[in-house]
Design a protein around this motif. Structure first.
Motif, PDB file in Angstrom:
ATOM      1  N   UNK A 193       9.923  14.508  -5.403  1.00  0.00           N
ATOM      2  CA  UNK A 193       9.005  14.452  -4.268  1.00  0.00           C
ATOM      3  C   UNK A 193       7.551  14.559  -4.670  1.00  0.00           C
ATOM      4  N   UNK A 194       7.275  14.655  -5.980  1.00  0.00           N
ATOM      5  CA  UNK A 194       5.913  14.836  -6.470  1.00  0.00           C
ATOM      6  C   UNK A 194       5.222  13.519  -6.822  1.00  0.00           C
ATOM      7  N   UNK A 195       5.949  12.419  -6.784  1.00  0.00           N
ATOM      8  CA  UNK A 195       5.335  11.131  -7.101  1.00  0.00           C
ATOM      9  C   UNK A 195       4.442  10.671  -5.951  1.00  0.00           C
ATOM     10  N   UNK A 196       3.400   9.930  -6.292  1.00  0.00           N
ATOM     11  CA  UNK A 196       2.426   9.490  -5.296  1.00  0.00           C
ATOM     12  C   UNK A 196       2.880   8.243  -4.555  1.00  0.00           C
ATOM     13  N   UNK A 197       2.529   8.195  -3.276  1.00  0.00           N
ATOM     14  CA  UNK A 197       2.752   7.019  -2.435  1.00  0.00           C
ATOM     15  C   UNK A 197       1.376   6.505  -2.010  1.00  0.00           C
ATOM     16  N   UNK A 198       0.924   5.440  -2.643  1.00  0.00           N
ATOM     17  CA  UNK A 198      -0.336   4.813  -2.243  1.00  0.00           C
ATOM     18  C   UNK A 198       0.012   3.720  -1.242  1.00  0.00           C
ATOM     19  N   UNK A 199      -0.078   4.056   0.015  1.00  0.00           N
ATOM     20  CA  UNK A 199       0.417   3.256   1.128  1.00  0.00           C
ATOM     21  C   UNK A 199      -0.732   2.514   1.806  1.00  0.00           C
ATOM     22  N   UNK A 200      -0.385   1.569   2.705  1.00  0.00           N
ATOM     23  CA  UNK A 200      -1.376   0.908   3.555  1.00  0.00           C
ATOM     24  C   UNK A 200      -0.664   0.240   4.728  1.00  0.00           C
ATOM     25  N   UNK A 201      -1.263   0.299   5.898  1.00  0.00           N
ATOM     26  CA  UNK A 201      -0.737  -0.382   7.084  1.00  0.00           C
ATOM     27  C   UNK A 201      -0.901  -1.895   6.890  1.00  0.00           C
ATOM     28  N   UNK A 202       0.090  -2.661   7.306  1.00  0.00           N
ATOM     29  CA  UNK A 202       0.045  -4.105   7.091  1.00  0.00           C
ATOM     30  C   UNK A 202      -1.159  -4.760   7.782  1.00  0.00           C
ATOM     31  N   UNK A 203      -1.614  -4.192   8.896  1.00  0.00           N
ATOM     32  CA  UNK A 203      -2.807  -4.751   9.555  1.00  0.00           C
ATOM     33  C   UNK A 203      -4.048  -4.593   8.685  1.00  0.00           C
ATOM     34  N   UNK A 204      -4.126  -3.494   7.959  1.00  0.00           N
ATOM     35  CA  UNK A 204      -5.264  -3.294   7.057  1.00  0.00           C
ATOM     36  C   UNK A 204      -5.170  -4.207   5.835  1.00  0.00           C
ATOM     37  N   UNK A 205      -3.959  -4.577   5.449  1.00  0.00           N
ATOM     38  CA  UNK A 205      -3.811  -5.571   4.380  1.00  0.00           C
ATOM     39  C   UNK A 205      -4.457  -6.884   4.812  1.00  0.00           C
ATOM     40  N   UNK A 206      -4.113  -7.344   6.004  1.00  0.00           N
ATOM     41  CA  UNK A 206      -4.673  -8.599   6.525  1.00  0.00           C
ATOM     42  C   UNK A 206      -6.191  -8.500   6.636  1.00  0.00           C
ATOM     43  N   UNK A 207      -6.682  -7.385   7.172  1.00  0.00           N
ATOM     44  CA  UNK A 207      -8.121  -7.198   7.300  1.00  0.00           C
ATOM     45  C   UNK A 207      -8.815  -7.221   5.943  1.00  0.00           C
ATOM     46  N   UNK A 208      -8.173  -6.612   4.942  1.00  0.00           N
ATOM     47  CA  UNK A 208      -8.762  -6.544   3.602  1.00  0.00           C
ATOM     48  C   UNK A 208      -8.829  -7.921   2.951  1.00  0.00           C
ATOM     49  N   UNK A 209      -7.818  -8.747   3.164  1.00  0.00           N
ATOM     50  CA  UNK A 209      -7.817 -10.087   2.573  1.00  0.00           C
ATOM     51  C   UNK A 209      -8.931 -10.948   3.168  1.00  0.00           C
ATOM     52  N   UNK A 210      -9.095 -10.875   4.481  1.00  0.00           N
ATOM     53  CA  UNK A 210     -10.183 -11.622   5.112  1.00  0.00           C
ATOM     54  C   UNK A 210     -11.532 -11.065   4.664  1.00  0.00           C
ATOM     55  N   UNK A 211     -11.636  -9.764   4.532  1.00  0.00           N
ATOM     56  CA  UNK A 211     -12.870  -9.126   4.066  1.00  0.00           C
ATOM     57  C   UNK A 211     -13.239  -9.637   2.669  1.00  0.00           C
ATOM     58  N   UNK A 212     -12.241  -9.778   1.805  1.00  0.00           N
ATOM     59  CA  UNK A 212     -12.493 -10.251   0.440  1.00  0.00           C
ATOM     60  C   UNK A 212     -12.967 -11.699   0.432  1.00  0.00           C
ATOM     61  N   UNK A 213     -12.492 -12.487   1.387  1.00  0.00           N
ATOM     62  CA  UNK A 213     -12.964 -13.871   1.509  1.00  0.00           C
ATOM     63  C   UNK A 213     -14.424 -13.886   1.934  1.00  0.00           C
ATOM     64  N   UNK A 214     -14.757 -13.049   2.893  1.00  0.00           N
ATOM     65  CA  UNK A 214     -16.087 -13.070   3.494  1.00  0.00           C
ATOM     66  C   UNK A 214     -17.151 -12.360   2.650  1.00  0.00           C
ATOM     67  N   UNK A 215     -16.723 -11.538   1.692  1.00  0.00           N
ATOM     68  CA  UNK A 215     -17.663 -10.805   0.835  1.00  0.00           C
ATOM     69  C   UNK A 215     -17.495 -11.253  -0.616  1.00  0.00           C
ATOM     70  N   UNK A 216     -18.506 -10.958  -1.416  1.00  0.00           N
ATOM     71  CA  UNK A 216     -18.534 -11.443  -2.797  1.00  0.00           C
ATOM     72  C   UNK A 216     -17.727 -10.520  -3.713  1.00  0.00           C
ATOM     73  N   UNK A 217     -16.408 -10.484  -3.475  1.00  0.00           N
ATOM     74  CA  UNK A 217     -15.525  -9.644  -4.280  1.00  0.00           C
ATOM     75  C   UNK A 217     -14.865 -10.491  -5.364  1.00  0.00           C
ATOM     76  N   UNK A 218     -14.968 -10.036  -6.599  1.00  0.00           N
ATOM     77  CA  UNK A 218     -14.374 -10.718  -7.745  1.00  0.00           C
ATOM     78  C   UNK A 218     -13.351  -9.804  -8.403  1.00  0.00           C
ATOM     79  N   UNK A 219     -12.362 -10.398  -9.049  1.00  0.00           N
ATOM     80  CA  UNK A 219     -11.411  -9.606  -9.823  1.00  0.00           C
ATOM     81  C   UNK A 219     -10.543  -8.727  -8.955  1.00  0.00           C
ATOM     82  N   UNK A 220     -10.042  -7.612  -9.498  1.00  0.00           N
ATOM     83  CA  UNK A 220      -9.099  -6.768  -8.753  1.00  0.00           C
ATOM     84  C   UNK A 220      -9.766  -5.941  -7.667  1.00  0.00           C
ATOM     85  N   UNK A 221      -9.064  -5.799  -6.544  1.00  0.00           N
ATOM     86  CA  UNK A 221      -9.457  -4.825  -5.525  1.00  0.00           C
ATOM     87  C   UNK A 221      -8.183  -4.195  -4.981  1.00  0.00           C
ATOM     88  N   UNK A 222      -8.151  -2.873  -5.002  1.00  0.00           N
ATOM     89  CA  UNK A 222      -6.954  -2.146  -4.572  1.00  0.00           C
ATOM     90  C   UNK A 222      -6.832  -2.168  -3.051  1.00  0.00           C
TER      91      UNK A 222
END
Length: 298
Positions: A193-222
């Motif tokens: 039970x000590x392992x980390x869960x780096x989670x995200x709501x699926x709606x925020x995934x969609x928002x983040x992908x559109x955000x990356x299109x609209x902003x000058x993001x290069x390379x990896x973004x978590x």
């Protein structure tokens, strides 16, 4: 904008498509099915012998590549691991071929990726600046996937890789399987039970992908929420939202016997922070786990 999506009919792809349509964008979903159009969405055949998707993608502004065999399908046999790996290489290779044929290149390629590229750890905190790369199957697959997508830069296209955490949604992804024992009143801590869960709501995934299109993001973004949880705490909060008990302990060896190598998805984890998104001003709709789970289940 005119935005092409591979994997647009999958778990994440459907939510991304809905968001883009709501924002007034033209969406082109690359699919193995026949060409059709509905509600500002055009389906274009690809990955078949008679497919020429480039003929229908003139003037595309952005590409989102989500295509690949799900890591949640079945045990990770040698054949399944080969399918997971090759599906990503094949789809990304075809995206590169399409871009190369287009006279006017898209401005950006947003490629799916995963936090599985980072080594499992209960102590370290990973950001996009972390140099560590894991040595297991998932890390190698993610690394090679990113490097394949990066080739689009040679064609003059900005490339960004969205490293997805554990994506939460009601009917797809990991959450339904995690919630099932609780719904049956037998949920509880898994392994240490000590392992980390780096989670995200699926709606925020969609928002983040559109955000990356609209902003000058290069390379990896978590693509993870800013408040990761340890598995034990995640289970408690899931139990609270579902109004179920949290006390049936599941030993690690049971999961290893049942799932084999794939058990690492539940027994191991990483503490990952979305530094790039936060530094660029992205606002999470669901930054905290209780609100995310409440939106999903209530």
């Amino acid at each position: 904008m005119k935005i092409a999506i591979t994997g647009g009919t999958g778990f994440v792809g459907r939510v991304v498509t809905q968001l883009l349509v709501e924002k007034g964008h033209e969406v082109y979903i690359l699919s193995r099915s026949v060409n059709k159009r509905s509600d500002n969405v055009t389906y274009i055949k690809w990955l078949t012998n008679d497919a020429t998707p480039e003929n229908d993608l003139t003037g595309i502004d952005a590409f989102i590549n989500l295509a690949g065999e799900s890591i949640n399908n079945g045990r990770w046999t040698s054949a399944q691991k080969k399918k997971i790996y090759n599906s990503r290489m094949q789809a990304t290779g075809e995206v590169l071929r399409i871009i190369k044929t287009l006279k006017r290149k898209p401005k950006v390629l947003i490629n799916a990726s995963a936090i599985g590229i980072y080594p499992a750890s209960n102590e370290k905190i990973y950001t996009e600046q972390s140099p560590e790369i894991g040595t297991d199957f998932l890390a190698k697959t993610v690394h090679d996937w990113e490097q394949k997508a990066k080739l689009a830069e040679k064609l003059g296209v900005r490339v960004a890789y969205g490293r997805f955490g554990i994506i939460l949604g009601k009917d797809n992804g990991a959450l339904p399987l995690m919630a099932l024992p609780y719904k049956m009143f037998v949920g509880g801590p898994i392994g240490s039970g000590q392992n980390w869960m780096s989670w995200i709501h699926v709606k925020d995934v969609a928002n983040a992908l559109l955000f990356a299109i609209e902003h000058d993001i290069h390379g990896p973004f978590n693509v993870t929420a800013p408040e990761p949880k340890k598995m034990k705490k995640f289970g408690r909060e899931l139990a609270a939202v579902l109004k179920r008990p949290h006390y049936f302990f599941v030993p690690a060896f049971v999961l290893k016997m049942a799932l084999g190598e794939k058990s690492q998805l539940v027994l191991e984890g990483q503490h990952v922070m979305p530094e790039v998104l936060l530094e660029n001003g992205f606002t999470f709709e669901f930054p905290q786990l209780p609100n995310a789970l409440t939106d999903i289940y209530l």
